[in-house]
Design a protein around this motif. Structure first.
Motif, PDB file in Angstrom:
ATOM      1  N   ARG A 179      54.325  30.425  19.328  1.00  0.00           N
ATOM      2  CA  ARG A 179      54.626  31.847  19.511  1.00  0.00           C
ATOM      3  C   ARG A 179      54.392  32.633  18.229  1.00  0.00           C
ATOM      4  O   ARG A 179      54.027  33.809  18.259  1.00  0.00           O
ATOM      5  N   GLU A 180      54.568  31.963  17.082  1.00  0.00           N
ATOM      6  CA  GLU A 180      54.320  32.614  15.796  1.00  0.00           C
ATOM      7  C   GLU A 180      52.848  32.529  15.386  1.00  0.00           C
ATOM      8  O   GLU A 180      52.499  32.863  14.260  1.00  0.00           O
ATOM      9  N   GLU A 181      52.004  32.044  16.332  1.00  0.00           N
ATOM     10  CA  GLU A 181      50.547  32.057  16.146  1.00  0.00           C
ATOM     11  C   GLU A 181      50.080  31.128  15.025  1.00  0.00           C
ATOM     12  O   GLU A 181      49.087  31.391  14.354  1.00  0.00           O
ATOM     13  N   TRP A 182      50.800  30.010  14.876  1.00  0.00           N
ATOM     14  CA  TRP A 182      50.374  28.989  13.920  1.00  0.00           C
ATOM     15  C   TRP A 182      50.181  27.671  14.665  1.00  0.00           C
ATOM     16  O   TRP A 182      50.767  26.651  14.329  1.00  0.00           O
ATOM     17  N   SER A 196      58.080  27.661  19.708  1.00  0.00           N
ATOM     18  CA  SER A 196      58.365  28.622  18.639  1.00  0.00           C
ATOM     19  C   SER A 196      57.211  28.693  17.645  1.00  0.00           C
ATOM     20  O   SER A 196      56.844  29.779  17.186  1.00  0.00           O
ATOM     21  N   VAL A 197      56.620  27.537  17.309  1.00  0.00           N
ATOM     22  CA  VAL A 197      55.500  27.532  16.356  1.00  0.00           C
ATOM     23  C   VAL A 197      54.293  28.235  16.953  1.00  0.00           C
ATOM     24  O   VAL A 197      53.637  29.058  16.298  1.00  0.00           O
ATOM     25  N   SER A 207      44.217  36.177  13.871  1.00  0.00           N
ATOM     26  CA  SER A 207      44.825  37.368  14.463  1.00  0.00           C
ATOM     27  C   SER A 207      44.106  38.608  13.967  1.00  0.00           C
ATOM     28  O   SER A 207      43.486  38.609  12.903  1.00  0.00           O
ATOM     29  N   THR A 252      50.594  32.379  23.175  1.00  0.00           N
ATOM     30  CA  THR A 252      51.932  32.901  23.392  1.00  0.00           C
ATOM     31  C   THR A 252      52.452  32.242  24.646  1.00  0.00           C
ATOM     32  O   THR A 252      51.891  32.419  25.710  1.00  0.00           O
TER      33      THR A 252
END
Length: 654
Positions: free
Chosen positions: A568-571, A565-566, A83, A640
């Motif tokens: 979306r958190e960029e992991w 969810s994972v 990021s 995303t």
């Protein structure tokens, strides 16, 4: 003299060996430092094992060097949790780079100006990030580029005409950005793949690009007359049709309507009379047949069988009757949504799989018609139905037996039970012996095996969807209904059984995880809901997790929601099965499958891709290419999870 020669020989040999050791331990020191500088200035996944004390060419994930280990030539970091903007004067120092893949991250900022130093680039993958600003003005600095994918970002401005200078370009994907202006005349003979969909482009599509499908230009401000190539002709004029209709007078038209109604009434009445006689025969026949001994009867197809005998399909060389089947020793393979499944070992050493159905609500005729339909399906990735048996008391289906078991059993382990079925005094006795339990039976599946499972199952489902005029639906796609064929590819079983059963309001927890959110009645599955279930299967193969599971605190975890969810958190890298992290240089392929799985499992049915498109994208992964998700009707970002269709952002909620 001899002594001097010996000393000279030893000295020369020592120098030679030193040179060999130096070459073996050689490291591209400057390139290594450039990568470390890049990593030090960006957020990244903890799985990125770059260490200054290890070999950049032999140990670093996502990095490949040339044959003499003197330069870094490939950098592949898809879904690595990167990021922020790319730090200047870092990657641009890797002047020998040929392939750069930074897709499916959260990289921001403009396109790096100093990338112009990477003059040996052949492939540049930056899709599914958060880049903004204009595209690079002068593409001619990369005259060896063959693949450019900048889709699913926020690039704006116009498409540079300098792209025309890329004489080796084969794929250009700029979909899902905010590009504007007219499309330049990209007269590039080598160009095979083009996607400019979902931008703000306007004007006329150049003649040189009319060879590409209209979907490549959808979601722009292009007029339909200019955007549609000749392969999509306009509708015929309405006036021409109107003139033909005037040739019939009103009395003649009225007579035709009245005659048609009378004829239709006669046909319907005759049909109802015939159906009544047939239904009466069907209701009475099973009672009479119970007095007769069951025996083998081989048929070419699953037609009506008045004596309730086992019906074998064409091409099946099996020979047994109902008593043989009931006397066979059997192992319980699983208890599924529609009944119990056994592995039956017959007395002649033949091994088959028998599914004992429950809650069948359709009559005998409908059951036979369905079995006749699925029994004719012959495909290497579809488990063939060999025979069936129907009576009021029992409905059995016979399949081939696959030695390796289901994908669910191999991936998660299973409850291993051994069972013996016996017939005594006309009743069935069931003896069960428990031999093992749970995940202890879990086998490690390597990446290529999982990819072959996905490709094979996708081929089978696509073939099923094409049968019966495109009306056939599987309706129960899950890992326990997929097996490995002799080539190691996935093979799909249990075709269309949901249409024969009563609706199941509360299926088992794991089965719930496969069901598309729009399906409330299991009998009303669609092609789109099959695609959703297949998407869950892909996520299951990638993560090694069940579609639905519970934590120690009894909290229910849905796989699709968890993956979204994972990511979306960029992991993104955190979702993959730890068993897969042992294999080098597969990150790009895993992220590619992750994107496909998420695109299939979006909440809105119309945004899911069709199965033929899914097959194509999975096969592109196997060939080492990047699947072009932006060219399908359904798009899903892996960085995303907000797929875009026709330029409209839609948030995925599971």
């Amino acid at each position: 003299m001899d002594k001097k020669l010996a000393i000279l020989f030893i000295f020369s040999a020592a120098l030679a060996m030193e040179a060999v050791f130096d070459s073996v331990g050689a490291e591209p020191v400057e390139d290594k430092q450039a990568l470390l500088d890049f990593l030090d200035n960006m957020n990244h996944s903890p799985h990125l094992n770059w260490d200054e004390n290890t070999s950049v060419c032999q140990s670093w994930r996502g990095v490949a060097c040339n044959s003499d280990k003197s330069r870094v030539i490939n950098l592949r970091l898809p879904g690595a949790g990167l990021s922020g903007p790319i730090p200047p004067n870092t990657l641009s120092r890797l002047s020998a780079l040929e392939v750069v893949s930074l897709r499916s991250n959260a990289i921001t900022g403009p396109f790096p100006d100093d990338f112009s130093n990477l003059k040996t680039l052949t492939s540049l993958y930056l899709q599914f990030n958060k880049f903004s600003g204009p595209l690079p003005l002068d593409f001619s600095v990369w005259n060896n580029l063959s693949v450019v994918n900048f889709s699913n970002n926020s690039f704006n401005g116009s498409i540079p005409s300098s792209i025309t200078n890329l004489t080796h370009l084969t794929s250009l994907v700029l979909a899902n950005n905010t590009l504007s202006g007219e499309i330049p005349d990209l007269n590039i003979p080598s160009l095979q793949d083009l996607n400019l969909a979902n931008n703000n482009l306007s004007g006329v599509v150049p003649k040189s690009l009319l060879r590409f499908p209209s979907s490549a230009f959808a979601g722009n401000n292009l007029t339909s007359a200019n955007a549609l190539p000749p392969a999509f002709p306009p509708k015929p004029p309405v006036s021409h049709l109107a003139k033909k209709s005037k040739g019939i007078s009103e009395p003649a038209l009225l007579g035709i309507i009245i005659g048609g109604c009378v004829l239709g009434f006669v046909v319907i009445a005759g049909f109802m009379i015939v159906c009544c006689y047939q239904n009466a025969d069907t209701d009475v026949q099973p009672v009479k047949s119970q007095k007769k001994k069951a025996s083998v009867k081989t048929e070419s197809s699953g037609g009506q069988d008045k004596n309730n005998k086992i019906v074998f399909f064409e091409g099946c060389n099996l020979a047994f009757d109902l008593e043989d089947l009931l006397r066979a020793s059997a192992e319980i393979l699983g208890k599924g949504t529609f009944g119990m499944t056994y592995r039956a070992a017959l007395e002649d050493a033949t091994t088959v799989v028998v599914k004992r159905l429950k809650e069948v609500t359709v009559g005998k005729r409908d059951f036979e018609q369905h079995m006749d339909l699925v029994g004719k399906i012959k495909h290497g990735n579809v488990d063939a139905v060999r025979a069936y048996y129907y009576s009021k008391e029992e409905k059995l289906i016979v399949y081939d037996y696959y030695q390796q078991g289901s994908v669910s059993a191999v991936l998660h382990g299973f409850l291993d039970t051994y069972t013996v079925l016996e017939v005594a005094n006309g009743s069935m006795l069931l003896h069960v012996h428990y031999a093992g339990r749970g995940g202890e039976g879990r086998n490690s599946l390597d990446w290529h095996t999982r990819l072959r499972i996905a490709i094979g199952a996708a081929r089978g489902i696509a073939y099923i969807h094409a049968q019966h005029g495109g009306k056939l639906v599987h309706g129960n796609i899950k890992a326990s209904n997929i097996f490995l064929n002799s080539q190691g590819y996935g093979c799909i079983s249990d075709i269309g059984l949901a249409t024969l059963m009563s609706p199941i309001p509360a299926p088992p927890m794991r089965a719930t995880g496969y069901r598309a959110p729009e399906v409330t009645d299991t009998r009303k599955a669609t092609h789109a809901s099959d695609v959703y279930s297949f998407g869950v299967l892909l996520l299951e193969l990638l993560t090694g997790k069940s579609p639905v599971s519970s934590t120690e605190g009894e909290q229910v975890v849905h796989l699709v929601r968890w993956v979204n969810s994972v990511v979306r958190e960029e992991w993104t890298a955190e979702v993959f099965d730890v068993e897969l992290l042992r294999y080098p240089n597969i990150e790009e392929e895993m992220v590619g499958m992750l994107q496909i799985g998420m695109a299939c499992a979006v909440r809105i049915p119309d945004q899911r891709p069709k199965m033929p498109d899914v097959v194509r994208m999975l096969e592109e992964i196997r060939r080492g290419n990047t699947p072009n998700l932006a060219s399908t009707e359904s798009r899903s970002e892996a960085s995303t999870p907000t797929p875009r269709a026709a330029g409209t952002p839609t948030t995925v909620q599971q």
